[in-house]
Design a protein around this motif. Structure first.
Motif, PDB file in Angstrom:
ATOM      1  N   ARG A   1       0.911  -1.145  -0.111  1.00  0.00           N
ATOM      2  CA  ARG A   1       0.021  -0.121   0.108  1.00  0.00           C
ATOM      3  C   ARG A   1       0.933   1.180   0.171  1.00  0.00           C
ATOM      4  NH1 ARG A   1      -3.365  -1.227   5.125  1.00  0.00           N
ATOM      5  NH2 ARG A   1      -2.114   0.724   5.859  1.00  0.00           N
ATOM      6  N   PRO A   2       0.367   2.223  -0.699  1.00  0.00           N
ATOM      7  CA  PRO A   2       1.272   3.628  -0.794  1.00  0.00           C
ATOM      8  C   PRO A   2       1.754   4.168   0.609  1.00  0.00           C
ATOM      9  CG  PRO A   2      -0.397   3.560  -2.535  1.00  0.00           C
ATOM     10  CD  PRO A   2      -0.786   2.284  -1.586  1.00  0.00           C
ATOM     11  N   ASP A   3       0.804   3.733   1.608  1.00  0.00           N
ATOM     12  CA  ASP A   3       1.036   4.364   3.005  1.00  0.00           C
ATOM     13  C   ASP A   3       1.853   3.642   3.968  1.00  0.00           C
ATOM     14  OD1 ASP A   3      -0.825   2.373   3.479  1.00  0.00           O
ATOM     15  OD2 ASP A   3      -2.186   3.866   4.676  1.00  0.00           O
ATOM     16  N   LEU A   4       2.508   2.481   3.228  1.00  0.00           N
ATOM     17  CA  LEU A   4       3.361   1.581   3.841  1.00  0.00           C
ATOM     18  C   LEU A   4       4.954   1.942   3.344  1.00  0.00           C
ATOM     19  CD1 LEU A   4       1.717  -1.871   4.052  1.00  0.00           C
ATOM     20  CD2 LEU A   4       1.639   0.084   5.936  1.00  0.00           C
ATOM     21  N   THR A   5       5.184   2.961   2.768  1.00  0.00           N
ATOM     22  CA  THR A   5       6.571   3.170   2.052  1.00  0.00           C
ATOM     23  C   THR A   5       7.312   4.093   2.753  1.00  0.00           C
ATOM     24  OG1 THR A   5       5.581   4.762   0.675  1.00  0.00           O
ATOM     25  CG2 THR A   5       5.260   2.549  -0.205  1.00  0.00           C
ATOM     26  N   GLN A   6       8.714   4.195   2.053  1.00  0.00           N
ATOM     27  CA  GLN A   6       9.597   5.133   2.539  1.00  0.00           C
ATOM     28  C   GLN A   6       9.832   5.910   1.116  1.00  0.00           C
ATOM     29  OE1 GLN A   6      11.449   3.533  -0.012  1.00  0.00           O
ATOM     30  NE2 GLN A   6      13.570   3.198   1.014  1.00  0.00           N
ATOM     31  N   GLN A   7      10.599   6.890   1.312  1.00  0.00           N
ATOM     32  CA  GLN A   7      10.712   8.089   0.244  1.00  0.00           C
ATOM     33  C   GLN A   7      11.208   7.547  -0.973  1.00  0.00           C
ATOM     34  OE1 GLN A   7      13.428   6.897   2.281  1.00  0.00           O
ATOM     35  NE2 GLN A   7      15.337   7.788   2.016  1.00  0.00           N
ATOM     36  N   HIS A   8      11.514   6.300  -1.338  1.00  0.00           N
ATOM     37  CA  HIS A   8      11.687   5.826  -2.849  1.00  0.00           C
ATOM     38  C   HIS A   8      10.720   4.778  -3.173  1.00  0.00           C
ATOM     39  CE1 HIS A   8      15.850   5.825  -1.262  1.00  0.00           C
ATOM     40  NE2 HIS A   8      16.163   6.870  -2.116  1.00  0.00           N
TER      41      HIS A   8
ATOM     42  N   TYR B   1       9.144   1.981  -1.753  1.00  0.00           N
ATOM     43  CA  TYR B   1       9.288   0.587  -1.486  1.00  0.00           C
ATOM     44  C   TYR B   1       8.796   0.451  -0.056  1.00  0.00           C
ATOM     45  CZ  TYR B   1      13.236   0.916  -4.867  1.00  0.00           C
ATOM     46  OH  TYR B   1      13.982   0.797  -5.900  1.00  0.00           O
TER      47      TYR B   1
ATOM     48  N   HIS C   1       8.822   0.388   3.656  1.00  0.00           N
ATOM     49  CA  HIS C   1       9.607   1.229   4.781  1.00  0.00           C
ATOM     50  C   HIS C   1      10.045   0.012   5.596  1.00  0.00           C
ATOM     51  CE1 HIS C   1      10.478   3.568   8.279  1.00  0.00           C
ATOM     52  NE2 HIS C   1      10.225   4.652   7.520  1.00  0.00           N
ATOM     53  N   ALA C   2      11.409   0.221   6.216  1.00  0.00           N
ATOM     54  CA  ALA C   2      11.863  -0.818   7.035  1.00  0.00           C
ATOM     55  C   ALA C   2      11.333  -0.812   8.152  1.00  0.00           C
ATOM     56  CB  ALA C   2      13.325  -0.189   7.242  1.00  0.00           C
TER      57      ALA C   2
ATOM     58  N   VAL D   1       8.126  -1.283   8.381  1.00  0.00           N
ATOM     59  CA  VAL D   1       7.086  -2.308   8.262  1.00  0.00           C
ATOM     60  C   VAL D   1       7.589  -3.756   7.981  1.00  0.00           C
ATOM     61  CG1 VAL D   1       5.273  -3.233   6.348  1.00  0.00           C
ATOM     62  CG2 VAL D   1       5.624  -0.804   6.730  1.00  0.00           C
TER      63      VAL D   1
END
Lengths: 157, 157, 157, 157
Positions: C48-55, C57, C59-60, C62
């Protein structure tokens, strides 16, 4: 002395020096305890060629051995008499070459619990200053974090 | 041999044995390399009383020293010639007393990158089986994870 | 099923699904338990887009949250009824970008003790194969090691 | 401000706030950056029921996610412009239940190198004092250590 920590056993320093003397491996390394306070222990090792890795610096195994022991004894300072300490695990970052006349490892209690104790570990490489410089140059060469377990009902023997 | 890993330098095993011979500390421990394959190295240490902690088992510093070296050389098997390896950090869990006739540490590459390499570390305590038992009893006594860095443009000397 | 591990409580799988349902944070992540065996648990999270980091992917945070939970429950499968599990510590290496349609974290018991349990953690990024490719591409994106404590005399509620 | 650390890019604080705003996951957690200095970043998260584990405390995944981000940005404050930061690995000890009105994670650079940076991580649970007590009670609930890599020739986008 760190006022946060009250040793449960007033003879903690003697207890630690006796336990340390039974570590054959610390003798092999030429390691000595140079500081004992409630929640804090420092161990030093002078340089010897048989303690090195391929570039002539202290081997990471020496660095981590004295860091682990310093942390273990730092936790042990706060244990009641008649208990034993074991390292559950530790993690260490080797942040600079361990290059110097001696290494000094410091273990410091971060959190002291009934069963588990957490210690911060730091290792410094110590060198004499150059011409005209007073004192000793200390370089942080390792930083770590350690989990200890207090074994109840088992003396450290 | 693990087909995932192709050594960049066909002389990797010679390179590792030469580097190992320059580790004064591995000689002090009585450690030898017993297995070298692409991405995997095993190092053994026979029991000696001067390698022990207060209970007479191998000291955690010995366990972690040979685990660190086994991992470092496992990564090094996959490096091109003319590079050097340094341990960035490692974490080790001491899961059982290191009690036996010898310790065997295995380092195994989990992920090999251009700059960083990640290795899994395992240390086994080896004892001879009792009467009527064939072979050797292997007990897992440590499990770890390690990050290595490949230093470009610097031979391991 | 790993024959090494015998669950102390035959209802271990129900106990785990009930506990998992009480984790508000796992619901927020959209995480589900996809596999429960003695000593092994897998947890998945769809992208999901709200589980991402700046690139863009995962997020660490998660990656490490589901790795920690998978390990915690893997240990919990082997606990007797009426106990609770807490993570003492974990270490995780993020070995590749967590880029895929979903993440799958696997926790696997390495050593099960009365008080402490050690688990190996792995997280894979899963993507569908390209044209003409069957199945799913699994990429190891994290590898870790975790220490758990079994709290006696305290149910997991 | 820590005089040891000189930011290479005078716009480091803006750069960090822009990068943080692109982390979908930090928005999902309700996290905000509350402090940015050279080599030090703090991130806070207010309590919400959907950030909890089975006992109603903050989930270890939240604790470690903000600790990892605080450390990553602490390292990033010292990077030249046009670089990107990735977490290589981290280790975290959960030393007390994360029970409070909000969590505050602090990342602090221990060693800043050209390629690798090492950070210390701390997470505090913050609660309001009781009747007659002024201020906020801070409880250390996690302590960690992290390795970051600076990606050269790749902006953080």
């Amino acid at each position: 002395m760190d006022a946060r920590y009250q040793p449960a056993d007033p003879n903690f320093a003697d207890r630690i020096r006796e336990s340390f003397a039974r570590h054959g491996f610390m003798t092999l390394l030429g390691a000595t305890i140079v500081r004992v306070e409630p929640g804090l222990v420092e161990i030093e090792v002078p340089f010897r060629p048989d303690l090195t890795q391929q570039h002539g610096y202290f081997h990471a195994g020496v660095t981590s051995a004295i860091a682990d022991s310093a942390g273990g004894y730092a936790g042990y300072t706060l244990f009641p008499a008649g208990r034993s300490v074991l390292t559950v695990e530790f993690k260490i970052n080797l942040v600079a070459p361990a290059h110097g006349e001696r290494l000094c490892a410091r273990g410091q209690v971060v959190k002291s619990g009934r069963t588990l104790t957490i210690c911060a570990l730091e290792v410094f490489a110590l060198s004499r200053g150059g011409d005209g410089e007073a004192g000793v140059i200390r370089t942080l060469c390792a930083s770590g974090l350690q989990t200890l377990i207090c074994l109840h009902g088992r003396a450290d023997e």
